[in-house]
Write an enzyme that holds these catalytic residues in place. Structure first.
Site, PDB file in Angstrom:
ATOM      1  N   GLY A 144      39.590  38.654  39.367  1.00 29.18           N
ATOM      2  CA  GLY A 144      38.409  38.020  38.579  1.00 29.18           C
ATOM      3  C   GLY A 144      37.865  38.848  36.935  1.00 29.18           C
ATOM      4  O   GLY A 144      36.556  39.317  37.118  1.00 29.18           O
ATOM      5  N   GLY A 145      39.200  38.758  36.436  1.00 31.46           N
ATOM      6  CA  GLY A 145      38.425  39.503  34.896  1.00 31.46           C
ATOM      7  C   GLY A 145      38.149  41.207  35.059  1.00 31.46           C
ATOM      8  O   GLY A 145      37.802  41.856  34.100  1.00 31.46           O
ATOM      9  N   ARG A 186      45.475  31.708  46.617  1.00 34.43           N
ATOM     10  CA  ARG A 186      44.363  31.159  47.165  1.00 34.43           C
ATOM     11  C   ARG A 186      43.804  29.940  47.489  1.00 34.43           C
ATOM     12  O   ARG A 186      44.420  29.492  46.239  1.00 34.43           O
ATOM     13  CB  ARG A 186      42.758  32.017  47.410  1.00 34.43           C
ATOM     14  CG  ARG A 186      42.904  32.156  45.722  1.00 34.43           C
ATOM     15  CD  ARG A 186      41.870  33.105  45.655  1.00 34.43           C
ATOM     16  NE  ARG A 186      41.162  34.455  44.711  1.00 34.43           N
ATOM     17  CZ  ARG A 186      40.865  33.467  44.080  1.00 34.43           C
ATOM     18  NH1 ARG A 186      40.583  32.624  43.237  1.00 34.43           N
ATOM     19  NH2 ARG A 186      40.768  33.825  42.183  1.00 34.43           N
ATOM     20  N   ILE A 222      48.432  35.748  23.871  1.00 34.08           N
ATOM     21  CA  ILE A 222      48.833  34.394  22.835  1.00 34.08           C
ATOM     22  C   ILE A 222      46.993  33.783  22.365  1.00 34.08           C
ATOM     23  O   ILE A 222      46.123  34.254  23.088  1.00 34.08           O
ATOM     24  CB  ILE A 222      49.047  33.709  23.887  1.00 34.08           C
ATOM     25  CG1 ILE A 222      50.524  33.947  24.873  1.00 34.08           C
ATOM     26  CG2 ILE A 222      49.559  31.689  23.343  1.00 34.08           C
ATOM     27  CD1 ILE A 222      51.415  34.852  23.577  1.00 34.08           C
ATOM     28  N   HIS A 277      43.299  28.164  28.394  1.00 35.33           N
ATOM     29  CA  HIS A 277      43.517  28.587  29.658  1.00 35.33           C
ATOM     30  C   HIS A 277      44.094  27.361  30.669  1.00 35.33           C
ATOM     31  O   HIS A 277      42.904  27.106  30.458  1.00 35.33           O
ATOM     32  CB  HIS A 277      42.807  29.483  29.742  1.00 35.33           C
ATOM     33  CG  HIS A 277      42.681  30.124  31.764  1.00 35.33           C
ATOM     34  ND1 HIS A 277      42.354  31.477  31.878  1.00 35.33           N
ATOM     35  CD2 HIS A 277      43.730  29.925  32.979  1.00 35.33           C
ATOM     36  CE1 HIS A 277      42.807  32.294  33.205  1.00 35.33           C
ATOM     37  NE2 HIS A 277      42.942  30.685  33.858  1.00 35.33           N
TER      38      HIS A 277
END
Length: 455
Positions: A164-165, A293, A203, A208
């Protein structure tokens, strides 16, 4: 098939799971906190049981109360959705010990792939490309400095148990490393109870790209194509689409084959996502992490593949084979998802809880779906994630999908709380986004500075 499953979640994903279960003829049990007594998932489920007060640690993260609710209601399985306990191997293991089926991978596989360091080591064994980085956990700034010198700047600091960052920092030069490491480690410790870090070469610029996979207990593993999730703010996704305009036929075959190889290597069962970073200049891609998930953005894949991922999760957990083989999966058109949050983009995206006084959700036409737990008169509580809806569109091509999303967002009307609908409309209408010319840095470095100037 199961007679009854418990949904250990809330909000739109809980509603999504209840609907899928009902269409399979499976009974449902909703859990809720005292703050969610009037939530939509509580009304829609066949049964509902309170598991604690508003604070998530005392309700949606309270393993004992959730398992007690499953036992008390006779639920044979638990679907964790995303967030909360969905990637908690301890919870999955407790379900196994209590003979309650966890609708997801085994605790062993979650340990293997949920921990970023373990996952990286397994991918190296599987022959899946990984970015240069640390070989194990990094606990001190001295270790971090030494490793960063060896792999070269810029680097990414990541929490080993993160998601979640949280616990992530970009470091461009050595002078930034120590304060960034200490901040990321403290954030990781607070969010996950684990301050272990690891380091990767960054990178940049990058796309993403993630690949949806499904596996069953008979050893079958398939992919459902890729999603482009490069439009992000603070490492959290804002808008997703499938297929990616950055990938051609050959590269698509390579990256999806790598994802299937990764899942096969760990004998993966149920739904999961293999995430990659793509260096567009070289065409090389690198394993980043696996989400064990269902993803927030799974609907875009459902639109282009025609496969109901949540139903497949339930069937696989019941011991069934996947309902489709790889050769049966075909892809058509283009899909886009916008996440709608109760937040104020003009005020640093501050959460905006409150009572919805009027609500009109976009509808009409083929290829439009809104996943939400909102209704007029509902009060959005301040205790949980700010996402209140997802608008998903599907068109014959990307242009049609873009136009359909613009139309849908123009119709979306919520009164009583501030949302990011206008922000999403401007983003989906931006010339760079329309052209597909963006990477993971675009939203933060290009779009947001211009957007915030407007007022």
């Amino acid at each position: 098939m199961f007679n009854k499953i418990l949904i250990a979640n809330r909000g739109e994903i809980a509603v999504r799971i209840i609907r899928a279960a009902r269409e399979l003829g499976v009974g449902t049990v909703a859990i809720y906190s005292t703050a969610d007594r009037d939530a939509l998932h509580v009304h829609l489920a066949d049964e509902a049981i309170c598991v604690g007060p508003a604070r998530s640690t005392e309700s949606y993260l309270n393993m004992n109360n959730i398992l007690s609710a499953a036992v008390a209601t006779g639920a044979q399985a638990i679907h964790p959705g995303f967030g909360f306990l969905s990637e908690n191997s301890k919870f999955a293991r407790l379900c196994e010990e209590m003979n309650i089926k966890f609708i997801g991978p085994s605790a062993k596989v979650m340990d293997m792939m949920g921990d970023k360091i373990n996952a990286r080591a397994e991918m190296i064994k599987a022959g899946v490309p990984v970015t240069p980085g640390s070989e194990g956990e990094v606990h001190t700034t001295d270790e971090a400095v030494k490793i960063a010198e060896e792999i070269g700047y810029p680097i990414m600091l990541k929490a080993s148990a993160g998601g979640g960052g949280k616990g992530i920092r970009k470091v461009n030069i050595v002078e930034e490393l120590v304060p960034a490491f200490e901040a990321a480690q403290a954030e990781a410790q607070a969010a996950f109870g684990n301050g272990a870090m690891f380091i990767e070469r960054m990178i940049f610029p990058a796309r993403h790209i993630e690949v949806q996979i499904l596996g069953d207990s008979q050893g079958n593993v398939i992919h459902l194509g890729e999603r482009d999730c490069s439009l992000q703010r603070n490492n959290q996704k804002v808008l997703e689409e499938s297929p990616s305009v950055a990938i051609g036929h050959t590269l698509r075959n390579e990256i999806t084959a790598a994802a299937v190889k990764a899942a096969q290597h760990v004998s993966y069962e149920n739904a999961g996502t293999i995430e990659f970073l793509l260096d567009e200049s070289s065409g090389k891609f690198y394993f980043m992490e696996m989400n064990t998930r269902v993803q927030v953005e799974h609907p875009v894949t459902e639109f282009v593949s025609g496969v109901d991922i949540v139903k497949e999760q339930i069937r696989v957990a019941n011991g069934n084979e996947l309902s489709v083989k790889q050769e049966d999966v075909t892809f058509s058109g283009h899909a886009i998802e916008c996440r709608i949050n109760a937040e104020n983009p003009k005020f640093n995206f501050a959460p905006s809880p409150g009572k919805i006084t009027n609500l009109f959700l976009p509808s009409g036409g083929v290829g439009l779906r809104v996943d939400s737990a909102m209704y007029s008169g509902y009060s959005i509580p301040p205790y949980y994630d700010s996402m209140i809806a997802k608008v998903i569109v599907h068109g014959e091509n990307r242009f049609e999908a873009l136009m359909k999303m613009q139309r849908a967002l123009l119709e979306f009307d919520v009164e009583g709380v501030i949302t990011n609908v206008d922000f999403q409309l401007e983003l989906i209408s931006d010339p760079h986004v329309v052209a597909g010319d963006y990477d993971t840095s675009f939203l933060g470095n290009v779009f947001l500075p211009e957007y915030q100037k407007e007022d």
